[in-house]
Motif scaffolding. Structure first.
Motif, mmCIF file in Angstrom:
data_model
loop_
_atom_site.group_PDB
_atom_site.id
_atom_site.type_symbol
_atom_site.label_atom_id
_atom_site.label_comp_id
_atom_site.label_asym_id
_atom_site.label_seq_id
_atom_site.Cartn_x
_atom_site.Cartn_y
_atom_site.Cartn_z
ATOM 1 N N ARG A 228 12.989 11.007 3.318
ATOM 2 C CA ARG A 228 12.494 12.230 3.954
ATOM 3 C C ARG A 228 11.623 13.013 2.982
ATOM 4 N NH1 ARG A 228 14.155 17.236 3.518
ATOM 5 N NH2 ARG A 228 16.002 16.595 2.366
ATOM 6 N N LEU A 229 11.951 12.964 1.695
ATOM 7 C CA LEU A 229 11.228 13.755 0.706
ATOM 8 C C LEU A 229 9.798 13.248 0.486
ATOM 9 C CD1 LEU A 229 14.043 14.301 -1.963
ATOM 10 C CD2 LEU A 229 13.231 15.906 -0.218
ATOM 11 N N ASN A 230 9.609 11.934 0.579
ATOM 12 C CA ASN A 230 8.258 11.414 0.327
ATOM 13 C C ASN A 230 7.548 10.978 1.612
ATOM 14 O OD1 ASN A 230 9.295 8.887 1.024
ATOM 15 N ND2 ASN A 230 9.515 8.197 -1.091
ATOM 16 N N SER A 231 7.995 11.460 2.756
ATOM 17 C CA SER A 231 7.411 11.024 4.027
ATOM 18 C C SER A 231 5.921 11.352 4.104
ATOM 19 C CB SER A 231 8.153 11.666 5.208
ATOM 20 O OG SER A 231 8.088 13.078 5.124
ATOM 21 N N ARG A 232 5.505 12.490 3.543
ATOM 22 C CA ARG A 232 4.079 12.845 3.588
ATOM 23 C C ARG A 232 3.238 11.953 2.679
ATOM 24 N NH1 ARG A 232 2.968 16.605 -0.857
ATOM 25 N NH2 ARG A 232 4.935 17.275 -1.836
ATOM 26 N N TYR A 233 3.875 11.286 1.724
ATOM 27 C CA TYR A 233 3.183 10.374 0.820
ATOM 28 C C TYR A 233 3.036 8.966 1.392
ATOM 29 C CZ TYR A 233 2.792 12.866 -3.704
ATOM 30 O OH TYR A 233 2.418 13.683 -4.741
ATOM 31 N N GLN A 234 3.862 8.601 2.347
ATOM 32 C CA GLN A 234 4.007 7.190 2.702
ATOM 33 C C GLN A 234 2.720 6.520 3.177
ATOM 34 O OE1 GLN A 234 7.513 6.623 5.154
ATOM 35 N NE2 GLN A 234 8.738 7.897 3.782
ATOM 36 N N PRO A 235 1.904 7.134 4.074
ATOM 37 C CA PRO A 235 0.649 6.456 4.444
ATOM 38 C C PRO A 235 -0.254 6.213 3.242
ATOM 39 C CG PRO A 235 1.158 8.213 5.995
ATOM 40 C CD PRO A 235 2.119 8.366 4.857
ATOM 41 N N ALA A 236 -0.353 7.209 2.347
ATOM 42 C CA ALA A 236 -1.190 7.043 1.157
ATOM 43 C C ALA A 236 -0.626 5.974 0.236
ATOM 44 C CB ALA A 236 -1.306 8.374 0.419
ATOM 45 N N LEU A 237 0.696 5.903 0.109
ATOM 46 C CA LEU A 237 1.322 4.910 -0.766
ATOM 47 C C LEU A 237 1.065 3.498 -0.268
ATOM 48 C CD1 LEU A 237 4.701 6.685 -1.545
ATOM 49 C CD2 LEU A 237 2.969 6.035 -3.225
ATOM 50 N N ARG A 238 1.167 3.282 1.023
ATOM 51 C CA ARG A 238 0.964 1.931 1.554
ATOM 52 C C ARG A 238 -0.493 1.494 1.360
ATOM 53 N NH1 ARG A 238 5.820 1.057 3.778
ATOM 54 N NH2 ARG A 238 6.840 2.792 4.849
ATOM 55 N N LEU A 239 -1.407 2.427 1.546
ATOM 56 C CA LEU A 239 -2.806 2.088 1.324
ATOM 57 C C LEU A 239 -3.084 1.882 -0.161
ATOM 58 C CD1 LEU A 239 -5.520 1.619 2.550
ATOM 59 C CD2 LEU A 239 -5.907 4.078 2.609
ATOM 60 N N ALA A 240 -2.479 2.712 -1.015
ATOM 61 C CA ALA A 240 -2.657 2.548 -2.464
ATOM 62 C C ALA A 240 -2.111 1.207 -2.932
ATOM 63 C CB ALA A 240 -1.968 3.692 -3.202
ATOM 64 N N GLU A 241 -0.975 0.790 -2.392
ATOM 65 C CA GLU A 241 -0.416 -0.509 -2.771
ATOM 66 C C GLU A 241 -1.335 -1.644 -2.338
ATOM 67 O OE1 GLU A 241 4.383 -0.017 -3.028
ATOM 68 O OE2 GLU A 241 3.518 -0.150 -1.025
ATOM 69 N N ALA A 242 -1.986 -1.476 -1.174
ATOM 70 C CA ALA A 242 -2.945 -2.491 -0.739
ATOM 71 C C ALA A 242 -4.108 -2.581 -1.716
ATOM 72 C CB ALA A 242 -3.456 -2.158 0.663
ATOM 73 N N VAL A 243 -4.513 -1.444 -2.277
ATOM 74 C CA VAL A 243 -5.574 -1.446 -3.285
ATOM 75 C C VAL A 243 -5.121 -2.207 -4.522
ATOM 76 C CG1 VAL A 243 -6.868 0.012 -4.893
ATOM 77 C CG2 VAL A 243 -6.617 0.703 -2.504
ATOM 78 N N LEU A 244 -3.905 -1.927 -4.982
ATOM 79 C CA LEU A 244 -3.411 -2.551 -6.211
ATOM 80 C C LEU A 244 -3.123 -4.034 -6.025
ATOM 81 C CD1 LEU A 244 -1.023 0.283 -7.444
ATOM 82 C CD2 LEU A 244 -3.359 -0.206 -8.166
#
Length: 420
Positions: A228-244
């Motif tokens: 719940r704490l990082n829910s606002r980060y999750q779309p950005a994180l998944r896209l960032a992981e795709a970059v990496l």
């Protein structure tokens, strides 16, 4: 005599015809050895030129000689990002509009669109401030804080204090989530083809994430858990992981041979396979069925010939296989027959003891066709195996694509009408 010709940028199209380009020997050899292109060979008819033909990888790379190679996808970039987003997070799919597309701006090339999309996602994630969390810190200090690391204290400082070896929980922005976002930003800032306006916005995001430690080249990105704490980060994180995770020699471990090329590439074969299997898994779950991706089986009784079909459909309890599916990012031949694919599908059905197998193509002349193959002359009641070929039009709107998957899933479900 070696001919050295400067070629700052080369534009190719995915699976397009070979292009003769002026290219230095070093750059040509680097591209040929990298495996990025389907082929890279000296042009026998023109000195100082190489024949380059792109395969399934799209994006941009830069050789050590400075040559930039851009590979344009056949699929519209906005649709490509929908495939990528749905594969990683089908529940959200980075839907910024009713069409299910990610914000790629006005860019129709992979790297500029990717950089724009990542920056927009990170900006949205940081809008409420940089996420902080508790991290365990181990250090030598002059005062006791937190807990004493007794073993380390004795090993390093036996008989004298200070300093003392301590461990404590610090509330910091140096979290796994922020490290991943920072690493993605820094990766994009090094890529060729990022527009100046996007590059400036990415540099601003890097400043906002400055309290997160940078990743070392070759180091695996840290793990994070959705909450719940990082829910606002999750779309950005998944896209960032795709970059990496993007195909790049930069991710070779530290100490490996010097880099031949650097850049960002997406393998459309893998992307299409991931999209098909995830979309079918989601559609099958609505019908009470389960799906296993890359399920391992053997063709022979001795277990020597391993097979890994893309998806095996099973009953809701996961025990009984019902059908097998393989995704193929290719276009059917004029007669619709791709014999090697049909042989492979028949092998899957035989190994699993199934009456049918399904092939899903990225394009084709007919939306569906099937072939009946007699299992053996002495087979039970002359029962035939059906090999289905389905085709998808990736230019269709996302909702139309997902509807097509629901239709295919309906055919994989038991009890469907014969001949449909």
């Amino acid at each position: 005599m070696t001919v050295r010709v400067s070629a700052p940028e080369v534009a190719l199209r995915e699976y397009g015809p070979a292009v003769s380009v002026p290219l230095g020997t070093e750059a040509g050899r680097a591209l040929a050895a990298s495996g990025i292109l389907q082929s890279a060979t000296p042009d026998p008819g023109r000195d100082g030129h190489w024949l380059l033909r792109a395969g399934s990888r799209v994006g941009a790379v830069r050789t050590r000689a400075g040559t930039v190679v851009r590979i344009m996808p056949k699929t519209p970039v906005s649709r490509l990002f929908f495939l990528l987003g749905f594969s990683l997070d089908p529940a959200r799919a980075w839907r910024d509009s009713e069409e299910g597309t990610v914000d790629t701006g006005a860019y129709d090339d992979v790297v500029p669109a990717l950089a724009h999309a990542v920056e927009r996602q990170i900006d949205g994630a940081l809008r409420q401030g940089v996420l902080q969390g508790y991290q365990e810190v181990e250090e030598s200090a002059l005062v006791v804080r937190g807990r004493l690391r007794e073993a380390e204290q004795i090993r390093r400082h036996f008989g004298r204090t200070p300093p003392v070896e301590i461990v404590y929980d610090a509330y910091t922005a140096d979290t796994a989530e922020n490290r991943i976002l920072r690493a993605a930003v820094e990766r994009l800032l090094r890529l060729p083809g990022v527009p100046g306006t996007v590059r400036r916005r990415l540099a601003h995001q890097r400043v906002r994430l400055a309290d997160a430690l940078p990743l070392i080249r070759g180091q695996e990105p840290p793990r994070w858990q959705p909450s719940r704490l990082n829910s606002r980060y999750q779309p950005a994180l998944r896209l960032a992981e795709a970059v990496l995770r993007g195909t790049s020699p930069e991710h070779r471990p530290a100490g490996a041979d010097p880099l031949a090329v650097d850049g960002y590439l997406l393998d459309m074969n893998k992307l299409f396979e991931d999209f098909v299997t995830v979309a079918l898994r989601e559609a099958l779950s609505e019908l009470g069925l389960t799906a296993r991706l890359q399920d391992s089986h053997h063709l022979d009784l001795a277990g020597l010939i391993r097979m890994r079909p893309d998806l095996v459909v099973r009953t809701g309890d996961g025990r009984t296989p019902l059908a097998v599916v393989d995704a193929k990012y290719k276009v059917e031949k004029a007669d619709g027959l791709l014999n090697a694919d049909l042989y492979q599908a028949l092998a899957y059905a035989t190994a699993l003891g199934l009456p049918e197998a399904h092939l899903v193509y990225a394009a084709g002349r007919l939306p569906e066709r099937f072939h009946e193959v007699r299992r053996t002359a002495a087979g039970p009641e002359g029962r035939a195996v059906r090999l289905y070929q389905h085709t998808l039009d990736l230019s269709r709107a996302p909702e139309q694509l997902l509807t097509a998957f629901r239709e295919i899933a309906g055919q994989l479900a038991p009890g469907r009408k014969e001949g449909t």
